[in-house]
Structure formats: C-alpha cells, structure tokens
Design a protein around this motif. Structure first.
Motif, PDB file in Angstrom:
ATOM      1  N   LEU A 138       0.825  -1.209   0.000  1.00 59.29           N
ATOM      2  CA  LEU A 138       0.000   0.000   0.000  1.00 59.29           C
ATOM      3  C   LEU A 138       0.859   1.259   0.000  1.00 59.29           C
ATOM      4  CD1 LEU A 138      -2.865  -1.031   2.409  1.00 59.29           C
ATOM      5  CD2 LEU A 138      -2.947  -0.761  -0.065  1.00 59.29           C
ATOM      6  N   ASN A 139       0.386   2.239  -0.787  1.00 55.23           N
ATOM      7  CA  ASN A 139       1.127   3.468  -0.941  1.00 55.23           C
ATOM      8  C   ASN A 139       0.784   4.449   0.192  1.00 55.23           C
ATOM      9  OD1 ASN A 139       2.778   5.222  -2.168  1.00 55.23           O
ATOM     10  ND2 ASN A 139       1.312   5.858  -3.759  1.00 55.23           N
ATOM     11  N   SER A 140       0.934   4.004   1.416  1.00 54.06           N
ATOM     12  CA  SER A 140       0.626   4.854   2.561  1.00 54.06           C
ATOM     13  C   SER A 140       1.429   4.354   3.759  1.00 54.06           C
ATOM     14  CB  SER A 140      -0.872   4.773   2.876  1.00 54.06           C
ATOM     15  OG  SER A 140      -1.134   5.416   4.098  1.00 54.06           O
ATOM     16  N   ASP A 141       1.904   5.301   4.571  1.00 52.62           N
ATOM     17  CA  ASP A 141       2.699   4.898   5.740  1.00 52.62           C
ATOM     18  C   ASP A 141       1.853   4.739   6.991  1.00 52.62           C
ATOM     19  OD1 ASP A 141       5.054   4.700   4.393  1.00 52.62           O
ATOM     20  OD2 ASP A 141       5.486   6.843   4.598  1.00 52.62           O
ATOM     21  N   VAL A 142       0.575   5.151   6.883  1.00 53.74           N
ATOM     22  CA  VAL A 142      -0.342   4.985   8.027  1.00 53.74           C
ATOM     23  C   VAL A 142      -1.501   4.115   7.554  1.00 53.74           C
ATOM     24  CG1 VAL A 142      -1.763   6.172   9.747  1.00 53.74           C
ATOM     25  CG2 VAL A 142       0.253   7.316   8.787  1.00 53.74           C
ATOM     26  N   ILE A 143      -1.765   3.071   8.320  1.00 52.57           N
ATOM     27  CA  ILE A 143      -2.787   2.111   7.916  1.00 52.57           C
ATOM     28  C   ILE A 143      -3.725   1.883   9.104  1.00 52.57           C
ATOM     29  CG2 ILE A 143      -3.178  -0.278   7.087  1.00 52.57           C
ATOM     30  CD1 ILE A 143      -1.211   1.069   5.184  1.00 52.57           C
ATOM     31  N   ILE A 144      -5.023   1.897   8.859  1.00 54.14           N
ATOM     32  CA  ILE A 144      -5.975   1.472   9.909  1.00 54.14           C
ATOM     33  C   ILE A 144      -6.102  -0.040   9.775  1.00 54.14           C
ATOM     34  CG2 ILE A 144      -8.359   1.609  10.733  1.00 54.14           C
ATOM     35  CD1 ILE A 144      -8.534   4.414   9.508  1.00 54.14           C
ATOM     36  N   PHE A 145      -5.882  -0.737  10.877  1.00 56.00           N
ATOM     37  CA  PHE A 145      -5.869  -2.209  10.822  1.00 56.00           C
ATOM     38  C   PHE A 145      -6.629  -2.785  12.004  1.00 56.00           C
ATOM     39  CE2 PHE A 145      -4.384  -6.476  11.345  1.00 56.00           C
ATOM     40  CZ  PHE A 145      -3.994  -6.911  10.095  1.00 56.00           C
ATOM     41  N   GLY A 146      -7.492  -3.765  11.757  1.00 57.41           N
ATOM     42  CA  GLY A 146      -8.204  -4.394  12.869  1.00 57.41           C
ATOM     43  C   GLY A 146      -8.738  -5.739  12.469  1.00 57.41           C
ATOM     44  N   PRO A 147      -9.342  -6.479  13.383  1.00 57.04           N
ATOM     45  CA  PRO A 147      -9.430  -6.170  14.806  1.00 57.04           C
ATOM     46  C   PRO A 147      -8.370  -6.873  15.669  1.00 57.04           C
ATOM     47  CG  PRO A 147     -11.074  -7.833  14.229  1.00 57.04           C
ATOM     48  CD  PRO A 147     -10.248  -7.578  12.990  1.00 57.04           C
ATOM     49  N   ASP A 148      -7.428  -7.626  15.086  1.00 58.96           N
ATOM     50  CA  ASP A 148      -6.506  -8.372  15.945  1.00 58.96           C
ATOM     51  C   ASP A 148      -5.246  -7.559  16.253  1.00 58.96           C
ATOM     52  OD1 ASP A 148      -5.323 -10.315  17.411  1.00 58.96           O
ATOM     53  OD2 ASP A 148      -4.626 -11.506  15.725  1.00 58.96           O
ATOM     54  N   ALA A 149      -5.073  -7.191  17.536  1.00 62.25           N
ATOM     55  CA  ALA A 149      -3.927  -6.363  17.933  1.00 62.25           C
ATOM     56  C   ALA A 149      -2.608  -7.136  17.809  1.00 62.25           C
ATOM     57  CB  ALA A 149      -4.120  -5.860  19.353  1.00 62.25           C
ATOM     58  N   ASN A 150      -2.636  -8.443  18.040  1.00 58.11           N
ATOM     59  CA  ASN A 150      -1.388  -9.217  17.906  1.00 58.11           C
ATOM     60  C   ASN A 150      -0.928  -9.245  16.455  1.00 58.11           C
ATOM     61  OD1 ASN A 150      -1.004  -9.878  20.595  1.00 58.11           O
ATOM     62  ND2 ASN A 150      -2.294 -11.695  20.469  1.00 58.11           N
ATOM     63  N   LEU A 151      -1.867  -9.504  15.564  1.00 56.97           N
ATOM     64  CA  LEU A 151      -1.517  -9.507  14.142  1.00 56.97           C
ATOM     65  C   LEU A 151      -1.072  -8.099  13.715  1.00 56.97           C
ATOM     66  CD1 LEU A 151      -1.359 -11.087  11.478  1.00 56.97           C
ATOM     67  CD2 LEU A 151      -3.761 -10.595  11.101  1.00 56.97           C
TER      68      LEU A 151
END
Ligand code: 13P
Ligand code: SF4
Length: 311
Positions: A138-151
């Motif tokens: 992805l061409n972005s340095d900030v990603i919203i990711f969920g829902p697994d915090a370990n992953l």
C-alpha cells in the motif's frame, strides 16, 4: 454401527440428495473434517467456487456470512449461528467509521475475522497469510488495521509502517493465552520439534517461533519441511487437519485441553456432526446478507486480490 459412522453416512447421503457441499475450517473436529468436501483457512474457503446449490459452512458465523456475500446465487447454511468469534465481535461498523473520520487518508485493512457489515467499510481484507504483503504494497505509511492487535503488532514490525489498531486491544480468546513460558515448556518436552505459530499469538511467541503463518500455510510448511516433528501454537483442532493432510509427520499442540480450557475455541466447538445433519435436513440456518453490504465487501476482497497480483 457406531453413532458417529451412522451420522457421517447420513450426512453424505443428504449432501447428494440436496446437491450440497460442506466447507470445513481447519479447526473443525476430525469427524467434521471427514464429511467436508473442502477444508482450509478462512480466506481460502471464502473464495472457494462450487456448482452445488447449497453450501453448509462448518466454521464460525463470520465465515458463513462471507460465503453468503460472495455466493449470492447459493443457499448458505450455518449449522449454528451462535458460533461467534471474539475478534469478529470486537469491532462494529460504528467504531470503524469513527476511526475512518480520524484518519481520512489511511487505507482500512481488515483481518478476515470481522462481520460482513464491518468488512463492507474496508478497503482491503486480509488473512494472516496476506496481511504483511498487502500492507507492504500500500502506498501509505499509516494504515488502519483491525481487529486483531497481535496480528497488527506483527504487521507493524514486519513493514515498519504506522499501524492504527482498531480496536486498540482486539484479541482471539484462544491465542491470547500463549506465552514464552509455554513455548519453553513445550520445547523441553519435545526437543526434536520445531515451533509453528499462528500470527494471532502474542509477539513474544511469534519471535520465538521457527515459522509464522495461517492454518493453510502451516500445512504447506509442514509438508515441505525437512523436519518431522512440530509444536503447533494454534487452536487444537488444527492438529486434526495436520494429521489428515501430513500423515507421515508428528504434531504436538502448544497447550492441550487438559492443561488449559483455552486450547479449544468454544465457538468452533459448537459446530458438530449432529448440527450439520440437522442443517442439511431442515435447510437451516440460512445466512442472508443485504445485497448492498455484500457488494461492498466483495469489492474489498476483489481489490485485495488485484493488489496481491500486482508485481
Ligand atoms: P486462518 O485464517 O489462519 O484459518 O485462521 C482463522 C482463525 O479463526 C484463527 O483463529
Ligand atoms: Fe475467533 Fe479465536 Fe475462535 Fe479463531 S480461534 S474463531 S479467532 S475466537
């Protein structure tokens, strides 16, 4: 004839009569894996194509929901719609919308363990086997990711990108219990075995592992590995899948049902042969997803496949 064999035969007969297939997750009981037409990880099963009229999804509810969204022309049945998932239950669409407002330029990457309504708000849908690859591309340095915090922590480490976790502390109630200490105990007990861990495990376990991957990747790795013995840090049903698919090697669970109730996912355990039989007989419980929601989730799946195919 023992009851279990009777049930298996009845299910096989019903499948033929009704033109049905059973998709079984790798964590299912041995007997459920025996009646499944295909077994695999959650992402793989979501993308499975079939000519059958009915799909019985032997897995937790979010998996049946995504099969229904991706196969609108089929009748998709869940043997028990109460089979939830602590990860999927930890992220609702409203929470995700709030994060999207806070980080309007950040792509939303969701782990496959989410409800179809939440998936409909995602840009990309990943499994543990594709999460790192997708985020890297992805061409972005900030990603919203969920829902697994370990992953999410694992992805952050592997990609060096800023991962905004939504929710901040989403956990799988099985993998969250694994510790470095349990790994050391298992290594002492099985000195010739190497350790395979699912990325839903805490970072300290992943750092101690010889291989990190999804349930399908574990099967592949065990088949191809020069090693013959493996400690498996994931839900204990996975031992069934490994023994069925790699019969010449030995697999030991990191924790057993005797040492911790956390060894078995209580939601996966809700899917039984009896419920599968009833589901086929009565054609219950049909999983329906509104067309608009299904279409949006499908677009996110397709966008992910296209991104992964790009060199
Ligand atoms: P996989 O996608 O690796 O099969 O994992 C699904 C799951 O629920 C893990 O706990
Ligand atoms: Fe959800 Fe964990 Fe069960 Fe997988 S093992 S279905 S992530 S609760």
């Amino acid at each position: 004839m023992p009851k279990i064999e009777e049930l298996i035969n009845e299910i096989k007969k019903l499948k033929k009569e009704k033109n049905a297939v059973i998709l079984g997750h790798n964590y299912m009981d041995y007997s459920v894996q025996l009646v499944s037409d295909f077994t695999g990880d959650s992402y793989d099963l979501a993308l499975k194509k079939t000519d059958a009229k009915i799909i019985v999804f032997a897995g937790v509810y979010f998996m049946a929901e995504q099969a229904a969204a991706l196969n609108p022309d089929k009748k998709v049945l869940s043997p028990d719609p109460n089979a939830g998932c602590s990860l999927s239950d930890s992220l609702d669409p409203e929470t995700l919308k709030r994060y999207k407002e806070l980080y309007p330029n950040a792509p939303v990457v969701l782990y496959v363990n989410t409800s179809i309504y939440t998936k409909a708000l995602a840009d990309y849908i990943v499994t543990s086997s594709t999460a790192v690859k997708v985020v890297k591309k992805l061409n972005s340095d900030v990603i919203i990711f969920g829902p697994d915090a370990n992953l999410a922590n694992y992805v952050e480490r592997q990609t060096g990108k800023k991962i905004v976790k939504v929710p901040p502390n989403g956990r799988c109630i099985v993998h969250a219990n694994y510790t470095r200490q349990l790994v050391e105990l298992a290594r002492r007990k099985y000195p010739n075995a190497i350790l395979m861990a699912h990325p839903e495990s805490p970072l300290e376990v992943l750092q101690a592992a010889d291989f990190v991957g999804s349930t399908n990747q574990m099967i592949q790795f065990a088949k191809e590995s020069k090693y013959n013995e493996f400690i498996v840090a994931t839900e204990i049903g996975m031992i069934n899948a490994l023994q069925l698919k790699v019969p010449n090697k030995k697999f030991y669970p990191l924790v057993t049902t005797e040492s911790c109730a956390c060894a078995r996912c209580p939601y996966m355990a809700m899917i039984t042969l009896e419920k599968i039989k009833r589901s086929l007989e009565e054609e219950i419980y049909e999983v329906r997803v509104p067309l608009e929601v299904a279409q949006k989730a499908k677009e996110a799946f397709e966008r992910t496949v296209r991104l992964l195919e790009k060199s």
